[in-house]
Design a protein around this motif. Structure first.
Motif, PDB file in Angstrom:
ATOM      1  N   ARG A 130       0.835  -1.211   0.000  1.00  0.00           N
ATOM      2  CA  ARG A 130       0.000   0.000   0.000  1.00  0.00           C
ATOM      3  C   ARG A 130       0.866   1.257   0.000  1.00  0.00           C
ATOM      4  O   ARG A 130       0.606   2.221  -0.702  1.00  0.00           O
ATOM      5  CB  ARG A 130      -0.954  -0.009   1.197  1.00  0.00           C
ATOM      6  N   LYS A 131       1.944   1.223   0.783  1.00  0.00           N
ATOM      7  CA  LYS A 131       2.876   2.366   0.808  1.00  0.00           C
ATOM      8  C   LYS A 131       3.547   2.542  -0.556  1.00  0.00           C
ATOM      9  O   LYS A 131       3.760   3.659  -1.027  1.00  0.00           O
ATOM     10  CB  LYS A 131       3.959   2.136   1.879  1.00  0.00           C
ATOM     11  N   ALA A 132       3.908   1.399  -1.147  1.00  0.00           N
ATOM     12  CA  ALA A 132       4.563   1.441  -2.465  1.00  0.00           C
ATOM     13  C   ALA A 132       3.635   2.085  -3.485  1.00  0.00           C
ATOM     14  O   ALA A 132       4.044   2.910  -4.297  1.00  0.00           O
ATOM     15  CB  ALA A 132       4.954   0.033  -2.899  1.00  0.00           C
ATOM     16  N   LYS A 133       2.379   1.697  -3.416  1.00  0.00           N
ATOM     17  CA  LYS A 133       1.385   2.246  -4.335  1.00  0.00           C
ATOM     18  C   LYS A 133       1.301   3.770  -4.197  1.00  0.00           C
ATOM     19  O   LYS A 133       1.283   4.506  -5.194  1.00  0.00           O
ATOM     20  CB  LYS A 133       0.033   1.600  -4.015  1.00  0.00           C
ATOM     21  N   LYS A 134       1.269   4.234  -2.931  1.00  0.00           N
ATOM     22  CA  LYS A 134       1.186   5.675  -2.693  1.00  0.00           C
ATOM     23  C   LYS A 134       2.380   6.413  -3.291  1.00  0.00           C
ATOM     24  O   LYS A 134       2.252   7.466  -3.912  1.00  0.00           O
ATOM     25  CB  LYS A 134       1.126   5.959  -1.182  1.00  0.00           C
ATOM     26  N   ALA A 135       3.550   5.803  -3.093  1.00  0.00           N
ATOM     27  CA  ALA A 135       4.783   6.447  -3.592  1.00  0.00           C
ATOM     28  C   ALA A 135       4.777   6.509  -5.123  1.00  0.00           C
ATOM     29  O   ALA A 135       5.121   7.534  -5.727  1.00  0.00           O
ATOM     30  CB  ALA A 135       6.002   5.681  -3.093  1.00  0.00           C
ATOM     31  N   ILE A 136       4.382   5.390  -5.746  1.00  0.00           N
ATOM     32  CA  ILE A 136       4.383   5.342  -7.215  1.00  0.00           C
ATOM     33  C   ILE A 136       3.374   6.347  -7.776  1.00  0.00           C
ATOM     34  O   ILE A 136       3.669   7.094  -8.714  1.00  0.00           O
ATOM     35  CB  ILE A 136       4.098   3.899  -7.704  1.00  0.00           C
ATOM     36  N   LYS A 137       2.210   6.379  -7.167  1.00  0.00           N
ATOM     37  CA  LYS A 137       1.197   7.319  -7.635  1.00  0.00           C
ATOM     38  C   LYS A 137       1.676   8.760  -7.473  1.00  0.00           C
ATOM     39  O   LYS A 137       1.517   9.600  -8.378  1.00  0.00           O
ATOM     40  CB  LYS A 137      -0.107   7.101  -6.852  1.00  0.00           C
ATOM     41  N   HIS A 138       2.323   9.023  -6.343  1.00  0.00           N
ATOM     42  CA  HIS A 138       2.853  10.359  -6.083  1.00  0.00           C
ATOM     43  C   HIS A 138       3.898  10.743  -7.146  1.00  0.00           C
ATOM     44  O   HIS A 138       3.938  11.872  -7.626  1.00  0.00           O
ATOM     45  CB  HIS A 138       3.469  10.403  -4.681  1.00  0.00           C
ATOM     46  N   ALA A 139       4.729   9.749  -7.519  1.00  0.00           N
ATOM     47  CA  ALA A 139       5.788  10.013  -8.506  1.00  0.00           C
ATOM     48  C   ALA A 139       5.189  10.377  -9.874  1.00  0.00           C
ATOM     49  O   ALA A 139       5.768  11.165 -10.617  1.00  0.00           O
ATOM     50  CB  ALA A 139       6.704   8.808  -8.632  1.00  0.00           C
ATOM     51  N   PHE A 140       4.036   9.802 -10.198  1.00  0.00           N
ATOM     52  CA  PHE A 140       3.349  10.175 -11.447  1.00  0.00           C
ATOM     53  C   PHE A 140       2.653  11.530 -11.294  1.00  0.00           C
ATOM     54  O   PHE A 140       2.661  12.360 -12.207  1.00  0.00           O
ATOM     55  CB  PHE A 140       2.314   9.109 -11.829  1.00  0.00           C
ATOM     56  N   GLU A 141       2.075  11.717 -10.123  1.00  0.00           N
ATOM     57  CA  GLU A 141       1.327  12.958  -9.866  1.00  0.00           C
ATOM     58  C   GLU A 141       2.227  14.196  -9.994  1.00  0.00           C
ATOM     59  O   GLU A 141       1.829  15.204 -10.549  1.00  0.00           O
ATOM     60  CB  GLU A 141       0.779  12.910  -8.438  1.00  0.00           C
ATOM     61  N   LEU A 142       3.442  14.049  -9.456  1.00  0.00           N
ATOM     62  CA  LEU A 142       4.380  15.174  -9.524  1.00  0.00           C
ATOM     63  C   LEU A 142       4.619  15.581 -10.971  1.00  0.00           C
ATOM     64  O   LEU A 142       4.657  16.754 -11.313  1.00  0.00           O
ATOM     65  CB  LEU A 142       5.710  14.790  -8.859  1.00  0.00           C
ATOM     66  N   GLN A 143       4.779  14.565 -11.835  1.00  0.00           N
ATOM     67  CA  GLN A 143       5.006  14.869 -13.251  1.00  0.00           C
ATOM     68  C   GLN A 143       3.754  15.483 -13.869  1.00  0.00           C
ATOM     69  O   GLN A 143       3.843  16.433 -14.656  1.00  0.00           O
ATOM     70  CB  GLN A 143       5.417  13.597 -13.999  1.00  0.00           C
ATOM     71  N   LEU A 144       2.609  14.928 -13.494  1.00  0.00           N
ATOM     72  CA  LEU A 144       1.342  15.431 -14.015  1.00  0.00           C
ATOM     73  C   LEU A 144       1.158  16.901 -13.636  1.00  0.00           C
ATOM     74  O   LEU A 144       0.674  17.707 -14.418  1.00  0.00           O
ATOM     75  CB  LEU A 144       0.201  14.570 -13.460  1.00  0.00           C
TER      76      LEU A 144
END
Lengths: 359, 246, 188
Positions: free
Chosen positions: B185-199
């Motif tokens: 679940r933590k990994a998911k949050k981090a990965i999503k955040h990494a895409f969000e920053l680019q978005l």
């Protein structure tokens, strides 16, 4: 723009690429092509396009790969050692069928060699250069004007056939200034880039790749590439010739060496020697047919290169033993000048049976 | 009947070629979920590495390119510079990113490329048969360290996240693991955040290191491999956020 | 062989910073404007400042085969090292322009008798004009006058095209230097 301007080859190629609509340039410094990179650093941002100085030639060619995969026109330039580093990327571009223009301002080799003009990378440019069963189009201009005129064609061939195209220049062409005019040709009709990676909005996924693991898949992919190469060989050969029909001696040369040969042949004719020349402009596809045709009547072929003999192999393959094919060249920055070439022609015209000439 | 769980659309409905217990399947799903939750499938371009995940485009239903070993960050740079409105991510293993592609990832981060990098660290080369990776831990046996990694001859494991975090061009660096549901679940949050920053056009590179099991070349059962991540790997590669935007 | 056809092969040499490349480009541009075939080729060695620098300019009525000049018909040398390096390569009957501000007369005693020598105190003339850096233009002006290729005014007209914009404030002094060099050559 029809005004004559005095400009060096490296900068002329830069401007020609801008005119040809290059979207992105990626490059790493190396002599003798640095003026190219510096010109693009100034010029591309003026046009709102992309310039990036990379951390290596490996990175440069892979940035070209990335931009090209999204359908953009992308290019890089370098000189011999840098082009060696790029071969991995060029093989991948060929495998993934991505367009790209790569300029090689050749210098002396092998290894670090020197920074003097040379034609030592002919094999690398015309045989693919990297691993795998592929070819890349190679164009060998011989004047600064031609560096300009063939740039647009390079991008068009790259797009039409989805293949890397090399412009094979050398230290003289890159550094030399000559008067030129910048003129735009009518663009070729090109197929749409429906393979490009643009985000799969409203359509299925696009994949750009060179990996074919399933049994027979890579074999089929290679057949497909070969079919494309056959088409290029049939349709895209560019070759010039002069006074070949009545010639007893036909000189074959490309790039800067062809300039020397042209001058030598004019002098030879003034001496009453029946000499002519053939100049391949595209080095791959090679003008095999033109040379083969010239070899139907007995002639002596003399290939002149700024190397110790690379294109001469292609001339021999084209002549197919019908006529003797001799060689004169100088490596590592040595330049076979018109006077030296004329001497060779004179030797041959006196002793046409000669099979070897010493430099 | 109420649907409580379903496959996220960007993850294709097919069997993968991965070994039983491999972490790539989980990592793929997290990437696909992030893409779908952010609704960016139509403008995302992914880059597959050379390594076990070379066929990632068979599982992730986005436009994808497969590139030379280690060069993904350079390819991503070429893509993002010419397509600033697209979302570009690379998915790379430890051989790809931390061995042969060290120069490319360091310089992409150094330039602050606006890309997302998912780095799968399983401490071993998988595809080529379990050789030592730069991230192989001290004492770990591999095909090329039959007596275990020895620091006098092979050096210490390379801590890539720490390296990347030291560069001003990297805006987000986090090390996560897929060793248990909470960590996933933590990994998911981090990965999503990494895409969000680019978005959100945050200037800089977003980097997520995922500790992932390789039961086959660790010579362990899948369950044991998950435990080994928690007991051994996290000692060398501590989990957590190393860097984030304010 | 036709004798009225132009075949001029020039080497300009000095040390880095003397404006050798600028003089060569200016000669090239002037020739282009005059409708000649022309090539300009710089030396592009590793030394950037302070080392020896030279460039080669070929001007012809016919297409030029090689921009490389091994045996020049004219040689402009701005320092002593360049004289020793290039003077032996001059074609017989060739023209040698020597910057006598930096090259003493006794250095010229080995030059073969069939070479026309013009010693120009280029630095002194340039200093009189207010900028020693214009010595290259003085020498070029003298060369143009001796060879009667193009007038120094034609070269002055080309100057804005080859001189970097940031140096355009030196256009007047450079133009004057070209003329002064030509005048000097007329008188000597």
């Amino acid at each position: 723009m029809s005004e004559r301007v005095l400009i060096c080859g490296n900068e002329a190629m830069g401007e020609a690429a801008v005119m040809a609509g290059v979207d992105a340039y990626f490059g790493y410094p190396i002599t003798p092509q640095n003026e190219f990179t510096a010109y693009m650093a100034k010029r591309m941002p003026e046009e709102g396009r992309i310039f990036l100085q990379t951390e290596s030639e490996l990175a440069a060619i892979n940035m070209v790969y990335g931009a090209s995969a999204t359908g953009k026109r992308a290019m890089t330039s370098s000189s011999s050692p840098g082009i060696s580093l790029m071969q991995e990327g060029i093989s991948y571009l060929a495998g993934a069928e991505l367009p790209a223009v790569v300029v090689n301002v050749m210098r002396g080799g092998p290894g670090l060699g020197n920074i003097a003009p040379s034609q030592g990378d002919y094999f690398q440019a015309t045989r693919g250069g990297g691993h795998g069963d592929y070819r890349t189009i190679a164009i060998g201009p011989s004047t600064v004007q031609e560096l300009i005129d063939y740039m647009q064609l390079a991008f068009e061939l790259a797009d039409e056939y989805r293949t890397p195209v090399t412009i094979l220049a050398d230290g003289i062409l890159g550094q030399m200034m000559e008067p030129v005019t910048f003129r735009k040709r009518k663009p070729r009709k090109l197929p749409p880039k429906d393979w490009a990676l643009t985000g799969a909005e409203g359509r299925g996924q696009n994949i750009v790749r060179s990996l074919w693991l399933k049994e027979g898949a890579l074999e089929n992919h290679n057949y497909k590439l070969q079919e494309k190469y056959k088409k290029i060989e049939k349709n895209e050969v560019i070759c010039e010739q002069y006074a070949v029909d009545d010639a007893e001696i036909v000189l074959v040369a490309y790039g800067v060496a062809a300039r020397m040969v042209k001058a030598a042949v004019i002098k030879a004719r003034k001496h009453g020697i029946k000499a002519g020349w053939i100049r391949p402009v595209t080095l791959w596809p090679f003008p095999t047919e033109q040379i083969s045709k010239a070899a139907e009547d007995f002639k002596i072929f003399l290939t002149v290169e700024m190397s110790l003999g690379q294109m001469v192999d292609d001339v021999k393959l084209a002549v197919e033993g019908k006529c003797p094919v001799l060689f004169y060249g100088r490596p590592g920055g040595g330049i076979p000048g018109p006077e030296q070439i004329l001497e060779k022609i004179k030797q041959l015209s006196i002793t046409p049976k000669a099979t070897a000439i010493k430099s | 009947m109420k649907t409580v769980f379903q496959r996220t659309p960007t993850l294709k409905n097919c069997k993968t070629h991965y070994c039983p217990g491999c972490g790539h399947g989980i990592a793929h799903r997290l990437v696909a979920e992030a893409i779908d939750e952010l609704d960016i499938r139509g403008k995302t371009i992914g880059i597959a590495p050379v390594g076990c995940a070379v066929l990632a485009y068979d599982y992730l239903d986005v436009d994808m390119v497969e590139v030379a070993h280690g060069r993904a960050p350079a390819v991503a740079t070429g893509m993002k510079r010419t397509n600033p409105d697209k979302i570009i991510f690379s998915y790379q293993g430890d051989g790809d990113l931390a061995a042969i592609g060290t120069a490319e990832i360091i310089h992409a981060a150094h330039r602050g490329e606006h890309i997302t990098v998912i780095f799968i660290n399983n401490a071993v080369f998988g595809m080529t048969g379990g050789q030592m990776a730069p991230t192989t831990i001290v004492g770990q046996k591999t095909a090329t360290t039959p007596k275990g990694r020895n620091i006098t001859t092979e050096g210490h494991p390379l801590k890539v996240s720490e390296l990347i975090a030291s560069l001003p061009g990297a805006v987000f660096v986090e090390r996560v693991s897929v060793s248990n549901p909470a960590q996933i679940r933590k990994a998911k949050k981090a990965i999503k955040h990494a895409f969000e920053l680019q978005l959100n056009k945050t200037a800089g590179l977003a980097f997520v290191e995922v500790l992932s099991p390789c039961p086959t070349y660790w010579r362990m059962s899948p369950v044991k491999a998950m435990e080994w991540i928690e007991d051994e790997m996290t000692k060398v590669f501590p989990l957590g956020r190393l860097k984030d935007v304010e | 062989m036709k004798t009225n056809t132009l075949h001029e092969k020039v080497i300009i040499a000095g040390f880095g910073g003397q404006g050798i490349m600028l003089a060569g480009k200016l000669l090239g541009h002037t020739a282009m404007v005059a409708g000649k075939e022309v090539t300009y080729m710089p030396s592009y060695g590793a030394e950037v400042r302070g080392g020896t620098a030279h460039c080669m300019v070929v001007i012809d009525d016919e297409p030029i085969a090689s921009p490389m000049v091994s045996n020049p018909t004219s040689l402009i040398v701005m320092n002593k090292a360049s004289l020793s390096k290039f003077a032996p390569r001059l074609k017989s009957g060739g023209l040698l322009i020597v910057n006598s501000s930096l090259i003493e007369k006794n250095n010229l005693k080995d030059i073969s008798a069939d070479i026309k020598i013009l010693a120009v105190p280029a630095n002194e003339i340039a200093v009189e004009l207010g900028n020693v850096k214009a010595a290259n233009m003085v020498a070029l002006g003298a060369f143009l006058q001796k060879r009667k290729l193009f007038g120094s005014e034609a070269a002055a007209n080309s100057l804005p095209k080859v001189l970097a914009k940031r140096h355009h404030k030196t256009l007047p002094v450079n133009s004057k230097a070209l003329n002064k060099g030509a005048e000097f050559a007329k008188e000597h």
